[in-house]
Structure formats: structure tokens, C-alpha cells
Motif scaffolding. Structure first.
Motif, mmCIF file in Angstrom:
data_model
loop_
_atom_site.group_PDB
_atom_site.id
_atom_site.type_symbol
_atom_site.label_atom_id
_atom_site.label_comp_id
_atom_site.label_asym_id
_atom_site.label_seq_id
_atom_site.Cartn_x
_atom_site.Cartn_y
_atom_site.Cartn_z
ATOM 1 N N VAL A 68 40.844 36.796 38.926
ATOM 2 C CA VAL A 68 40.273 35.992 40.005
ATOM 3 C C VAL A 68 39.941 36.882 41.202
ATOM 4 N N GLY A 69 40.821 37.845 41.473
ATOM 5 C CA GLY A 69 40.556 38.763 42.576
ATOM 6 C C GLY A 69 39.270 39.540 42.381
ATOM 7 N N LEU A 70 39.047 39.999 41.157
ATOM 8 C CA LEU A 70 37.840 40.765 40.872
ATOM 9 C C LEU A 70 36.594 39.914 41.060
ATOM 10 N N LEU A 71 36.694 38.626 40.727
ATOM 11 C CA LEU A 71 35.549 37.726 40.843
ATOM 12 C C LEU A 71 35.350 37.204 42.264
ATOM 13 N N MET A 72 36.453 36.978 42.980
ATOM 14 C CA MET A 72 36.383 36.263 44.255
ATOM 15 C C MET A 72 36.653 37.119 45.485
ATOM 16 N N GLN A 73 37.303 38.270 45.312
ATOM 17 C CA GLN A 73 37.746 39.031 46.473
ATOM 18 C C GLN A 73 36.601 39.409 47.393
#
Length: 438
Positions: A68-73
Motif C-alpha cells: 500500500v505504501g508503494l502505491l499510495m505514499q
């Protein structure tokens, strides 16, 4: 009223920071935020093991957060830059995290836990990059970016004070209570986020810089492309990706590794306590150290401590030596993280500093963590934690080699106090971190 207008109104509600001392506000936030981490991260994988999940399933659930971090950060970071409302985003994410964490208590089913972790991670991932961006802007306005560690050390103090108390409480009650403790402490961090020092001067300056830089640096994709086009920054990201993949594979199964040695919850908490306490003086001295060495050299030497630490984890037959080496973990992490945040700030254009921190987090704690969790989860059930840690030590050594060969010190890093929010001259901007090669 369209969605964009509603967002702008929400962001305007945060107003100016209240209170005369922005540094104190940062300290309180870091203290409470990391205090909320103390009952969660040292024990959550023990909880997952106790409800019947395998090592591979634990690795998959742990990988959700970095995915999720990779997609949303970078989306959160760019949104903060564009809307010029970092503190309001921080308020929103901390409040959501304090509520959503309670959903873990509603299920023990593997696929439902994946859904809960996904939703939870959407709001927890941006908290630290945005908090760091606010803190660095505050320090840069005062020409003292090298003092970041003095503020961040309060996070270590908060973690250190809470982790043994949380371990004592959870051992006498139930591991499931870790989610309630997290919720309460994160809500306090949400209240503290209201006072983070986001000044109108800083917001206006960001807006001016963005306008001056022209269309090529506007927008999500253009900003990311600009940052990744810096070969020095790209080399740094690759090295940190490898290091974090190794570190996460170790950290995810560290409590389980100790538990298999016969360590109690209190001993596991003590290991985390030792690391956190040793971070405090290291963070406190990091500003002084960075006046005597470049941020890149500090990152390299700190990364070398990971090689030694993972070997000790792998070769120790009892928890004793591991408890001793935890001092090295705290010092190494504190110096690594302080220097890495400053390095990213040095090589990022002033109007993309939040995005730069988000890209750093996406690679290190996103991509690197995905690889570490998935790889570690796959390997741990097949080769055991000790052999996994030997592989992690070798990967860390590779990261150190890349830092030495592919990344050069940024000119600004010779004097952390020189990092300022004003746009550099075109000549300086062209040479700012561009000399590194892959």
C-alpha cells in the motif's frame, strides 16, 4: 461544491500552529506517535502466530503495509505538496489509524485480515513522511536541518517508556489488547498533530517555488520523474531498497526468533527497549556528527552495523548476545535514519521535499519492505530464521558496497545548516546530487 474545493476547505481548518515553540510540538508528536508503535510492532506478529497463521501467511500480511505504501505514499506526499496542507493530512491519517486498528479485533480469518491491513495501511503509511517533512521545513526555516535528530529522539524516548509497560501488560492480559493500546496512543498523537509547526510562510514559499519551477515539476508523475532522474538519488534508493529488504526480513520474524529460543514476551520487549534507549543519545548527537561528516558517509557506516548485527542474531544460541547487540541496532538505526532524511532533503528540490521523503519511504519502507516480507515469509518456513538472517547479513553487505561505489556525497551535506528552503541558483541546482553514477 466540488471535491477539490471541499478538500481545500478541510485543509484550511488546521490553521496556524498554536503555541510559541514549534520544536516542542514536534517532540510531543514524535513521542506519542512512537509510543503508539510500542505495543504494536514488537508483538503483532506474535499475535498472528498465536491465532494460527503460518510464517508465510505472516509474511504476506506484513507485506500489505509496504505494498500500500508503494502505491499510495507518493500520492499522499504529492497531495500535501499540491494542496499545501501537510498538517491537515497528518491530522486525518492519525485519526483514521486510531479507529481502523480496532478492526483487527473483529476477525481471525486470514483473507479478512488482509483486507483490514490494507485499509489500515492506507492511512498509516504517510504519517512519518509528512511529519518529517513538517519538521524539516520548520528546521530549514531556521537554517538548522542538521538538528532533526534532536527532535526525532523524542520518538525513541516514547517508544522506550511504553514498550516494557506494554509487554508487562500484554503478558498479564492478552496479546489482543495491543490493538486497544495502539488506538488510545495514536489518538493522542492525533491531538498532538494539531500543533505541528506548519507556518504560513512555509506554505507560501512552497507555492512560490512551485510556480517558479514551471510546468515540468508540477503534478504527480512529473515530480516523481524529476526526482528519479537524479542518478545520485537513484543510486541511493537502490542501496536502501536492498538494505531495507534485509532489515524487514529480519525484523518481521525477530520476535518469533526470540520466542523459539524460549524468550518470554517481557524478554522480547526488553530487546526492543534496549534498541530504543540506545537510539536516544545517537539521535541527540546526530546533528553534531553531521557537522563533521557527510550524510552519505554516516549512512554508509551505519549500514555496516546491520551486517554485524544480523550475523549475531543468526549465530547466537541464546537471547543473551542478541540483547547485547541491540545497542548497536539503536545507534545504527538512529544515525542511518537521521542522515537518510537529511540526504533526501538535500537532493530534493525545495518544492518537492515532501514528495522526496515520500519516494524515499516508498522505496525503503515500501518496495524494500515488500521484498523483505515476502522473501522472508517464503524462506522462514523452509530454512529457518537463523539461515534467513545470514542471507540478510550478506544483502546488507551488498548495500554498503553500493553506497560506497554508486552514491557520492551531496555538496550541501558538508554543512547541514546550509540546507535552506530557498531555491538554489540554476548552476547549483544542476550539480545538486547529479554526480553519482550507477
Amino acid at each position: 461544491m466540488d471535491t477539490h474545493t471541499r478538500l481545500r476547505i478541510f485543509y484550511s481548518l488546521s490553521g496556524r500552529a498554536i503555541g510559541p515553540d514549534g520544536a516542542a510540538s514536534c517532540k510531543v508528536f514524535y513521542f506519542l506517535f512512537f509510543a503508539s508503535m510500542a505495543p504494536f510492532f514488537p508483538y503483532v506478529n506474535l499475535y498472528f502466530r498465536d491465532i494460527g497463521l503460518s510464517g508465510e501467511q505472516i509474511g504476506l500480511i506484513s507485506a500489505i503495509t509496504p505494498v500500500v505504501g508503494l502505491l499510495m505514499q507518493t500520492v499522499w506526499g504529492t497531495l500535501s505538496d499540491v494542496l499545501k496542507g501537510r498538517r491537515a493530512v497528518l491530522m486525518l491519517t492519525t485519526l483514521a489509524a486510531s479507529v481502523l486498528v480496532l478492526l483487527f479485533l473483529a476477525t481471525r480469518e486470514f483473507y479478512t485480515l488482509i483486507c483490514v491491513m490494507t485499509l489500515f495501511s492506507v492511512f498509516t503509511n504517510p504519517i512519518m513522511p509528512i511529519a518529517d517533512s513538517i519538521t524539516l521545513r520548520y528546521l530549514e526555516d531556521r537554517s538548522s536541518a542538521g538538528e532533526y535528530g534532536r527532535l526525532r529522539l523524542w520518538g525513541s524516548i516514547g517508544f522506550s517508556l511504553v514498550v516494557p509497560l506494554a509487554g508487562w501488560f500484554l503478558q498479564r492480559t492478552s496479546l489482543a489488547n495491543l490493538f486497544i493500546l495502539y488506538s488510545l496512543l495514536m489518538f493522542l498523537a492525533h491531538l498532538a498533530s494539531r500543533f505541528m509547526p506548519e507556518t504560513q510562510r512555509g506554505l507560501d514559499q512552497d507555492h512560490l517555488l512551485r510556480a517558479q519551477e514551471g510546468p515540468k515539476l508540477r503534478g504527480y508523475h512529473a515530480g516523481i520523474t524529476h526526482l528519479l532522474g537524479d542518478r545520485n538519488f537513484a543510486g541511493f534508493l537502490i542501496a536502501i531498497f536492498i538494505l531495507q529488504a534485509a532489515t524487514i526480513s529480519v525484523g518481521t520474524f525477530f520476535p518469533i526468533h526470540l520466542s523459539r529460543m524460549g524468550a518470554s514476551i517481557l524478554v522480547i520487549g526488553t530487546a526492543q527497549l534496549i534498541a530504543a534507549v540506545s537510539e536516544v543519545p545517537a539521535f541527540g548527537l546526530s546533528g553534531r556528527i553531521m557537522t563533521r561528516a557527510t550524510s552519505k558517509s554516516i549512512i554508509t557506516w551505519a549500514s555496516a552495523t546491520y551486517v554485524l548485527r544480523f550475523l549475531v542474531y543468526a549465530l547466537s544460541p541464546t537471547p543473551g548476545p542478541i540483547l547485547l547487540i541491540q545497542v548497536v541496532q539503536g545507534i545504527g538505526f538512529a544515525l542511518f535514519y537521521s542522515a537518510a532524511v537529511v540526504f533526501v532533503s538535500e537532493v530534493s528540490p525545495p518544492e518537492l521535499k515532501t514528495t522526496g521523503q515520500a519516494v524515499f519511504w516508498a522505496f525503503a519502507f515500501g518496495g524494500g519492505a515488500i521484498a523483505g516480507n515476502l522473501g522472508g515469509g517464503f524462506l522462514v518456513d523452509r530454512i529457518g530464521t537463523a539461515n534467513l538472517y545470514i542471507l540478510a547479513s550478506a544483502a546488507s553487505l551488498l548495500s554498503v558496497a553500493l553506497l560506497l561505489l554508486a552514491v557520492r556525497p551531496n555538496p550541501c551535506s558538508e554543512s547541514p545548516e546550509s540546507i535552506a528552503p530557498a531555491a538554489p541558483a540554476p548552476e547549483a541546482q544542476k550539480g545538486n546530487g547529479k554526480v553519482g553514477v550507477l
